[in-house]
Design a protein around this motif. Structure first.
Motif, PDB file in Angstrom:
ATOM      1  N   GLY A  22       0.241   1.288  -7.677  1.00 27.99           N
ATOM      2  CA  GLY A  22      -0.370   2.081  -8.945  1.00 27.99           C
ATOM      3  C   GLY A  22      -1.775   2.112  -9.038  1.00 27.99           C
ATOM      4  N   THR A  23      -2.181   1.989  -7.652  1.00 27.45           N
ATOM      5  CA  THR A  23      -3.883   1.790  -7.561  1.00 27.45           C
ATOM      6  C   THR A  23      -4.334   2.634  -6.247  1.00 27.45           C
ATOM      7  OG1 THR A  23      -3.714  -0.280  -6.437  1.00 27.45           O
ATOM      8  CG2 THR A  23      -4.235  -0.263  -8.846  1.00 27.45           C
ATOM      9  N   PRO A  24      -3.955   3.983  -6.336  1.00 31.89           N
ATOM     10  CA  PRO A  24      -4.616   4.652  -5.062  1.00 31.89           C
ATOM     11  C   PRO A  24      -6.176   4.833  -5.189  1.00 31.89           C
ATOM     12  CG  PRO A  24      -4.029   6.008  -6.954  1.00 31.89           C
ATOM     13  CD  PRO A  24      -3.524   4.800  -7.443  1.00 31.89           C
ATOM     14  N   ASN A  25      -6.298   4.849  -3.956  1.00 27.66           N
ATOM     15  CA  ASN A  25      -7.981   5.020  -3.649  1.00 27.66           C
ATOM     16  C   ASN A  25      -8.831   6.349  -4.130  1.00 27.66           C
ATOM     17  OD1 ASN A  25      -8.068   2.542  -2.189  1.00 27.66           O
ATOM     18  ND2 ASN A  25      -7.731   3.317  -0.318  1.00 27.66           N
TER      19      ASN A  25
ATOM     20  N   LYS B 245       0.594  -1.076  -0.018  1.00 27.24           N
ATOM     21  CA  LYS B 245       0.028   0.023  -0.032  1.00 27.24           C
ATOM     22  C   LYS B 245       0.717   1.241   0.100  1.00 27.24           C
ATOM     23  CE  LYS B 245      -4.415  -1.191   1.779  1.00 27.24           C
ATOM     24  NZ  LYS B 245      -5.570  -0.964   2.800  1.00 27.24           N
ATOM     25  N   GLY B 246       1.861   1.243   0.654  1.00 30.52           N
ATOM     26  CA  GLY B 246       2.793   2.442   0.751  1.00 30.52           C
ATOM     27  C   GLY B 246       2.180   3.657   1.665  1.00 30.52           C
TER      28      GLY B 246
ATOM     29  N   GLN C 292     -11.928  12.294  -5.117  1.00 25.47           N
ATOM     30  CA  GLN C 292     -12.917  11.371  -5.501  1.00 25.47           C
ATOM     31  C   GLN C 292     -12.445   9.628  -5.309  1.00 25.47           C
ATOM     32  OE1 GLN C 292     -13.075  13.047  -9.688  1.00 25.47           O
ATOM     33  NE2 GLN C 292     -15.316  13.044  -9.354  1.00 25.47           N
ATOM     34  N   TRP C 293     -13.264   9.156  -4.814  1.00 23.59           N
ATOM     35  CA  TRP C 293     -13.032   7.641  -4.679  1.00 23.59           C
ATOM     36  C   TRP C 293     -12.973   7.071  -6.063  1.00 23.59           C
ATOM     37  CZ3 TRP C 293     -11.169   5.136  -0.658  1.00 23.59           C
ATOM     38  CH2 TRP C 293     -11.400   5.661   0.673  1.00 23.59           C
TER      39      TRP C 293
ATOM     40  N   CYS D  49     -10.269  -1.789 -14.511  1.00 19.01           N
ATOM     41  CA  CYS D  49      -9.724  -0.831 -15.670  1.00 19.01           C
ATOM     42  C   CYS D  49      -9.712   0.542 -15.131  1.00 19.01           C
ATOM     43  CB  CYS D  49     -10.444  -0.751 -16.708  1.00 19.01           C
ATOM     44  SG  CYS D  49     -10.480  -2.187 -17.882  1.00 19.01           S
ATOM     45  N   SER D  50     -10.335   0.965 -13.869  1.00 20.14           N
ATOM     46  CA  SER D  50     -10.256   2.228 -13.473  1.00 20.14           C
ATOM     47  C   SER D  50      -8.886   2.163 -12.459  1.00 20.14           C
ATOM     48  CB  SER D  50     -11.354   2.412 -12.270  1.00 20.14           C
ATOM     49  OG  SER D  50     -11.424   1.469 -11.391  1.00 20.14           O
TER      50      SER D  50
END
Length: 498
Positions: free
Chosen positions: A185-188, A141-142, A194-195, A247-248
């Protein structure tokens, strides 16, 4: 087959079938004759035209314009060419991915740029499994959640590299990863707060928010390929798509690097890509001599959380009803045991501190109830998943529902599920016994030893957040169940309670 490893029984004659080169951007570039291999791995796939399970060898090369290398074969056999995969975003992925289907017989060694490929060798047409290792939710997660790269003043709290190395030393026959590889590479949230879209259909009028800016080779290499390198070299893999590969989020990288679909398998179908936020692939079956694996892309199966519209929920239930109907059709009538492998568990429980437990995943449960069979087909003996960021198992006490096993503790910061370690609770209408473990030493992976007739025994190897291996396993699991439970907490079989 005895306890010999597939790929260590190096082969003698290569069957050069299914090296089917697609047209267009699947051609071979003609620059940089000696590319640097950044990663080399083998994934198991379903060959549509051959109608059988095949190994798909892939390499990732450093130069964007590199030519694909050949697979060198010993014993005087001619080398086999590799084909380019279509790069969905060259600015984000400044690397080249090459692939080839290679079916081998005994006696020949297969190498790429001097590195031996972990290709399986079938016996009498099929591959036998003896030892299988299972991982899930391995990325880092970092930020303020996890220290990915440690220092003297701030030790790493991401154990996946050590866990992967430990599993590689056991020389497994197959690695299964149930999804969520790339967290860096997948921040919330977007920069505007915005989520990002994560599988739930938004409330009426809500946007499907994309946050794929960090879906790059750099983050994929940091979160997965570098850390998993010893294990990628040890055995073939089955890759399952997680919600962090939507894909998001890191969907483009998923389809480029790990998705088990290719024009080499079926030249009439293009390589899947992220053309919409909800791009979805169909279930497929991988057949081994003693087990079938049915892979379900459940990344988009919302658990029923808000925000979500009633129409969106109905759409998802209808969609996954069709997917699960296909799952059943793939194994109906089979005499071979099967595992359903999907990122999101069909059945699980979560409890916030001070609140009653809540049942998840209501979308998949409603979809399964809507199938013609009203449940999973009889050959499916277990559902294997991740997503929960912990180790979790459920064994149902009535009916024909198979047990649910969750391996979601292979590296990402663990969840705060407040369930007791051992519990009994009705889940989706049927009484179940469960095991829920997410303590500071509860990172790990599942090591399975396959027996005859679909039976197996396994241990969940335990590690601390710093990667230190623990002597006592996190859990002992197996089929047939013991004492009405799929898994028992960290003790030898003879010590299990009645």
């Amino acid at each position: 087959m005895t306890n010999q490893r597939w790929w260590k029984r190096f082969i003698g004659v290569v069957v050069p079938v299914a090296i089917l080169l697609a047209t267009g951007n699947q051609g071979t570039a003609q620059e940089a004759p000696n590319p640097t291999v950044l990663a080399q791995y083998v994934l198991m796939a379903h060959g549509d035209l051959l109608d059988r399970t095949v190994p798909l060898a892939r390499v990732i090369l450093a130069q964007p314009a590199a030519s694909c290398p050949e697979i060198e074969l010993s014993g005087g056999n001619a080398p086999l060419p590799m084909s380019l995969r279509s790069n969905p975003n060259p600015s984000a992925f400044g690397v080249v991915v090459c692939e080839a289907i290679v079916l081998l017989k005994e006696g020949v060694i297969a190498t790429v740029e001097g590195q031996t490929n972990p290709l399986p060798v079938p016996t009498e047409g099929e591959i036998s499994l003896n030892q299988v290792v299972v991982f899930g939710d391995s990325g880092c997660k970092g930020g303020d959640k996890q220290v990915c790269q440690g220092s003297e003043t701030s030790p790493a709290t991401w154990p996946f590299p050590q866990i992967a190395s430990a599993a590689a030393e056991t020389a497994p026959d197959l690695v299964i990863h149930v999804g969520d590889y790339n967290y860096s590479g997948t921040p919330n949230k977007t920069g505007a707060g915005q989520w990002s879209y994560d599988g739930c259909v938004p409330a009426d009028g809500g946007p499907l928010v994309h946050q794929s800016t960090y879906d790059t080779w750099t983050t994929w290499q940091a979160d997965f390929f570098k850390a998993a390198e010893p294990l990628l070299a040890a055995a073939p893999w089955v890759f399952v798509r997680g919600n962090h590969e939507l894909c998001s989020r890191a969907g483009q990288g998923w389809f480029y690097f790990l998705d088990a679909h290719s024009p080499l398998l079926n030249p009439y179908e293009a390589q899947p890509s992220c053309q919409a936020a909800t791009a979805l692939t169909q279930p497929y079956k991988l057949s081994f001599s003693n087990l079938d694996l049915v892979v379900l892309d459940s990344a988009n199966a919302c658990g029923g959380e808000d925000p979500e519209s009633a129409a969106g929920t109905a759409y998802e239930v209808s969609n996954f009803m069709r997917q699960l109907t296909t799952v059943n059709a793939l194994v109906n009538g089979s005499q071979k045991p099967a595992w359903l492998v999907a990122h999101r568990p069909i059945w699980s429980l979560y409890q916030d501190s001070g609140s009653p437990p809540s049942t998840e995943n209501t979308t998949l449960q409603a979809a399964l109830a809507a199938t013609p069979a009203k449940g999973l087909a009889a050959p499916i003996k277990m559902v294997l998943s991740g997503h929960m960021h912990q180790f979790f198992s459920l064994t149902f006490q009535e009916g024909n529902r198979p047990p649910q096993l969750v391996i979601g503790d292979s590296g990402v910061a663990l969840s705060s599920n407040s369930l007791p370690s051992s519990f009994s609770q009705a889940v989706d209408g049927i009484p179940a016994s469960g095991l829920s473990l997410n303590g500071p030493l509860d990172y790990g992976y599942l090591a399975v030893e396959m027996k005859n007739g679909g039976q197996w025994k396994g241990t969940v190897k335990a590690f601390s957040a710093s990667g230190e291996a623990q002597v006592t396993p996190l859990a002992v699991c197996g089929l047939p169940t013991e004492n009405g439970r799929l898994c028992q907490e960290g003790m030898a079989s003879a010590q299990k309670p009645n």
